[in-house]
Design a protein around this motif. Structure first.
Motif, PDB file in Angstrom:
ATOM      1  N   ALA A  99      14.759 -36.488 -45.074  1.00 59.57           N
ATOM      2  CA  ALA A  99      14.456 -35.372 -45.960  1.00 59.57           C
ATOM      3  C   ALA A  99      13.308 -34.539 -45.407  1.00 59.57           C
ATOM      4  O   ALA A  99      12.358 -35.057 -44.801  1.00 59.57           O
ATOM      5  N   THR A 100      13.402 -33.245 -45.624  1.00 64.11           N
ATOM      6  CA  THR A 100      12.315 -32.335 -45.288  1.00 64.11           C
ATOM      7  C   THR A 100      11.404 -32.191 -46.501  1.00 64.11           C
ATOM      8  O   THR A 100      11.878 -31.960 -47.614  1.00 64.11           O
ATOM      9  N   VAL A 101      10.110 -32.348 -46.277  1.00 67.12           N
ATOM     10  CA  VAL A 101       9.129 -32.227 -47.347  1.00 67.12           C
ATOM     11  C   VAL A 101       8.644 -30.783 -47.394  1.00 67.12           C
ATOM     12  O   VAL A 101       8.195 -30.238 -46.379  1.00 67.12           O
ATOM     13  N   LEU A 102       8.737 -30.161 -48.558  1.00 68.37           N
ATOM     14  CA  LEU A 102       8.321 -28.772 -48.740  1.00 68.37           C
ATOM     15  C   LEU A 102       7.046 -28.739 -49.573  1.00 68.37           C
ATOM     16  O   LEU A 102       7.026 -29.230 -50.711  1.00 68.37           O
ATOM     17  N   CYS A 103       5.982 -28.172 -49.031  1.00 64.36           N
ATOM     18  CA  CYS A 103       4.704 -28.105 -49.745  1.00 64.36           C
ATOM     19  C   CYS A 103       3.816 -27.058 -49.079  1.00 64.36           C
ATOM     20  O   CYS A 103       4.155 -26.516 -48.025  1.00 64.36           O
ATOM     21  N   THR A 104       2.690 -26.769 -49.699  1.00 63.41           N
ATOM     22  CA  THR A 104       1.730 -25.841 -49.099  1.00 63.41           C
ATOM     23  C   THR A 104       0.975 -26.529 -47.965  1.00 63.41           C
ATOM     24  O   THR A 104       1.077 -27.747 -47.776  1.00 63.41           O
ATOM     25  N   ALA A 105       0.200 -25.746 -47.240  1.00 63.74           N
ATOM     26  CA  ALA A 105      -0.614 -26.327 -46.159  1.00 63.74           C
ATOM     27  C   ALA A 105      -1.587 -27.352 -46.728  1.00 63.74           C
ATOM     28  O   ALA A 105      -1.788 -28.426 -46.148  1.00 63.74           O
ATOM     29  N   LYS A 106      -2.211 -27.042 -47.862  1.00 66.76           N
ATOM     30  CA  LYS A 106      -3.110 -27.998 -48.502  1.00 66.76           C
ATOM     31  C   LYS A 106      -2.334 -29.205 -49.032  1.00 66.76           C
ATOM     32  O   LYS A 106      -2.861 -30.320 -49.070  1.00 66.76           O
ATOM     33  N   GLY A 107      -1.088 -28.979 -49.426  1.00 63.54           N
ATOM     34  CA  GLY A 107      -0.251 -30.080 -49.859  1.00 63.54           C
ATOM     35  C   GLY A 107       0.024 -31.048 -48.727  1.00 63.54           C
ATOM     36  O   GLY A 107      -0.029 -32.272 -48.900  1.00 63.54           O
ATOM     37  N   LYS A 108       0.309 -30.517 -47.550  1.00 64.73           N
ATOM     38  CA  LYS A 108       0.520 -31.366 -46.376  1.00 64.73           C
ATOM     39  C   LYS A 108      -0.728 -32.192 -46.087  1.00 64.73           C
ATOM     40  O   LYS A 108      -0.659 -33.397 -45.838  1.00 64.73           O
ATOM     41  N   GLU A 109      -1.868 -31.532 -46.147  1.00 64.73           N
ATOM     42  CA  GLU A 109      -3.142 -32.220 -45.915  1.00 64.73           C
ATOM     43  C   GLU A 109      -3.341 -33.347 -46.923  1.00 64.73           C
ATOM     44  O   GLU A 109      -3.754 -34.459 -46.576  1.00 64.73           O
ATOM     45  N   GLY A 110      -3.028 -33.057 -48.198  1.00 60.11           N
ATOM     46  CA  GLY A 110      -3.195 -34.055 -49.243  1.00 60.11           C
ATOM     47  C   GLY A 110      -2.283 -35.258 -49.054  1.00 60.11           C
ATOM     48  O   GLY A 110      -2.694 -36.400 -49.273  1.00 60.11           O
ATOM     49  N   LEU A 111      -1.021 -35.018 -48.669  1.00 58.85           N
ATOM     50  CA  LEU A 111      -0.095 -36.124 -48.434  1.00 58.85           C
ATOM     51  C   LEU A 111      -0.575 -37.015 -47.297  1.00 58.85           C
ATOM     52  O   LEU A 111      -0.536 -38.250 -47.391  1.00 58.85           O
ATOM     53  N   MET A 112      -1.030 -36.400 -46.208  1.00 53.20           N
ATOM     54  CA  MET A 112      -1.498 -37.174 -45.058  1.00 53.20           C
ATOM     55  C   MET A 112      -2.723 -38.010 -45.414  1.00 53.20           C
ATOM     56  O   MET A 112      -2.838 -39.179 -45.018  1.00 53.20           O
ATOM     57  N   GLU A 113      -3.640 -37.420 -46.164  1.00 58.09           N
ATOM     58  CA  GLU A 113      -4.891 -38.109 -46.465  1.00 58.09           C
ATOM     59  C   GLU A 113      -4.730 -39.174 -47.538  1.00 58.09           C
ATOM     60  O   GLU A 113      -5.487 -40.146 -47.569  1.00 58.09           O
ATOM     61  N   GLN A 114      -3.738 -39.014 -48.418  1.00 57.92           N
ATOM     62  CA  GLN A 114      -3.534 -40.016 -49.470  1.00 57.92           C
ATOM     63  C   GLN A 114      -2.609 -41.139 -49.039  1.00 57.92           C
ATOM     64  O   GLN A 114      -2.828 -42.296 -49.395  1.00 57.92           O
ATOM     65  N   TYR A 115      -1.571 -40.803 -48.259  1.00 63.28           N
ATOM     66  CA  TYR A 115      -0.538 -41.793 -47.973  1.00 63.28           C
ATOM     67  C   TYR A 115      -0.446 -42.168 -46.491  1.00 63.28           C
ATOM     68  O   TYR A 115       0.316 -43.068 -46.130  1.00 63.28           O
ATOM     69  N   HIS A 116      -1.189 -41.474 -45.634  1.00 63.26           N
ATOM     70  CA  HIS A 116      -1.398 -41.870 -44.237  1.00 63.26           C
ATOM     71  C   HIS A 116      -0.094 -42.083 -43.473  1.00 63.26           C
ATOM     72  O   HIS A 116       0.040 -43.005 -42.676  1.00 63.26           O
TER      73      HIS A 116
END
Length: 395
Positions: A99-116
């Motif tokens: 699946a392709t994840v669709l989000c804002t740039a800050k959303g991408k940052e948040g996903l990476m920092e929360q779920y690594h």
């Protein structure tokens, strides 16, 4: 709760949390529970818009399986990465690795920092579109409503707005549409939600409402991420947001106080009698006996806030600290206020309250009203007259 159809091709696959009573840690009381709304859009391609809080992951996955094998999900839309909406994301992406994840740039940052994790992320901006076949996902960035990562997803073919935390309420119910619940209860919870979460972003709310209007977005249904779905009259909540964001209160006074030996309470009751005599509505709350989130909700539609306290350690009583600190953070618009209270050998509460009201952006109407030890009949008459003057100011 089983899943249900929102509109043709769009299904609710979320979770109802009947028992939660505190949200955002201890910051927000949810007397009526809440929901974590997630939506599945089934077309030539399949999209899941937002997920649910992690403890509900298992039932969330089962809900998806009612409609589709999760491996066939094409897009996961993350409107906002706060854990109540993204908690099930790590498990969902395991089941839908392509699946392709669709989000804002800050959303991408948040996903990476929360779920690594490393995810196939497509960053989207306002106006970007993704076709699912007969339906289109259109995105509107909404930073600070109420996180930097926030965005809205819009399906123009159905005039369906999926705005995540905007237009939501904390209500657990089996009637998941605005025409299936008590209207007064619904608007009470919607106002409490706005007052305690979105108040500090009111100027941004107004700008976003104007932007959406300029874009010519037709809205027939609003499906937020908490509470009910607005299908009968979505304009009702949009108009309410516009009013609340403007800060235009009614001729109403909210009085919150606390007292050690009843002296400040006697002052409060004389003040409210004076306000009533002046023809203005007023409500009285004792801080340690009242939910502060409910008090802030009352203030949303009031013009004036009066805060009273006995003095302890040259300051106001601790029971008032939480609501006064909340006010400093929320910075409600176009509010007037004043302080009152009693003291023994040395004062301090009225001065500290006045300073806090100033820090919260409240227009302080006077230097405050004080009584030493027990208010005399003459002092109570002064309190009554003080209330009358406040009513005159509002009239």
């Amino acid at each position: 709760m089983r899943t249900f159809r929102v509109i043709e091709g769009v299904y609710w696959i979320g979770a109802v949390d009947w028992n939660i009573r505190l949200f955002h840690g201890p910051a927000y009381t949810t007397h009526r529970g809440t929901t974590y709304n997630s939506y599945l859009i089934k077309d030539e391609k399949v999209a899941v818009v937002d997920t649910v809080y992690r403890p509900f992951t298992e039932s969330f996955i089962e809900n998806i399986k009612e409609y589709i094998d999760p491996t066939n999900i094409d897009y996961i839309v993350v409107n906002h990465t706060e854990p109540d909406h993204s908690g099930a994301f790590p498990e969902l992406i395991k089941l839908a690795p392509n699946a392709t994840v669709l989000c804002t740039a800050k959303g991408k940052e948040g996903l990476m920092e929360q779920y690594h994790g490393e995810y196939n992320v497509q960053v989207v901006k306002t106006g970007d579109k993704v076709s699912l076949g007969s339906k289109t996902l259109t995105f509107v960035e909404a930073p600070m409503l109420h996180w930097p990562d926030s965005m809205f997803t819009y399906v123009p073919e159905d005039a369906l707005l999926l705005p995540n935390d905007a237009f939501g309420q904390h209500i657990a119910t089996t009637g998941m549409f605005d025409d299936l619940v008590d209207e007064h209860q619904l608007m009470t919870e919607a106002a409490k939600y706005y007052a305690n979460i979105l108040t500090p972003f009111s100027k941004l709310v107004l700008k976003k409402l104007a932007e959406v209007q300029k874009m010519g977005i037709e809205i027939k249904t609003i499906a937020p991420s908490h509470g009910i779905i607005w299908r009968k009259d979505p304009g009702k909540i949009i108009n309410a947001y516009a009013k609340w964001a403007e800060g235009e209160g009614e001729n109403k006074v909210v009085i919150v106080f606390d007292t050690m030996w009843s002296s400040t309470e006697k002052m409060a009751r004389a003040i409210i009698d004076g306000i009533k005599a002046g023809g203005v509505e007023a409500k009285l709350f004792q801080a340690h006996k009242t939910d502060r989130n409910d008090i802030i909700a009352e203030l949303l539609t009031a013009k004036c806030l009066l805060v009273g306290s006995s003095t302890i350690n040259n300051d106001y009583l601790p029971s008032l600290a939480a609501i006064l600190e909340d006010l400093k953070g929320l910075k409600p618009r176009k509010k007037m206020g004043a302080a009152f209270g009693s003291y023994g050998w040395r004062g301090g509460a009225v001065k500290s309250i006045t300073e806090t009201l100033n820090a919260a952006g409240v227009e302080v109407m006077n230097e405050g009203l004080e009584a030493k030890y027990v208010p005399t009949p003459e002092k109570l008459e002064e309190c009554y007259a003080w209330g009358q003057k406040i009513a005159e100011r509002l009239a």
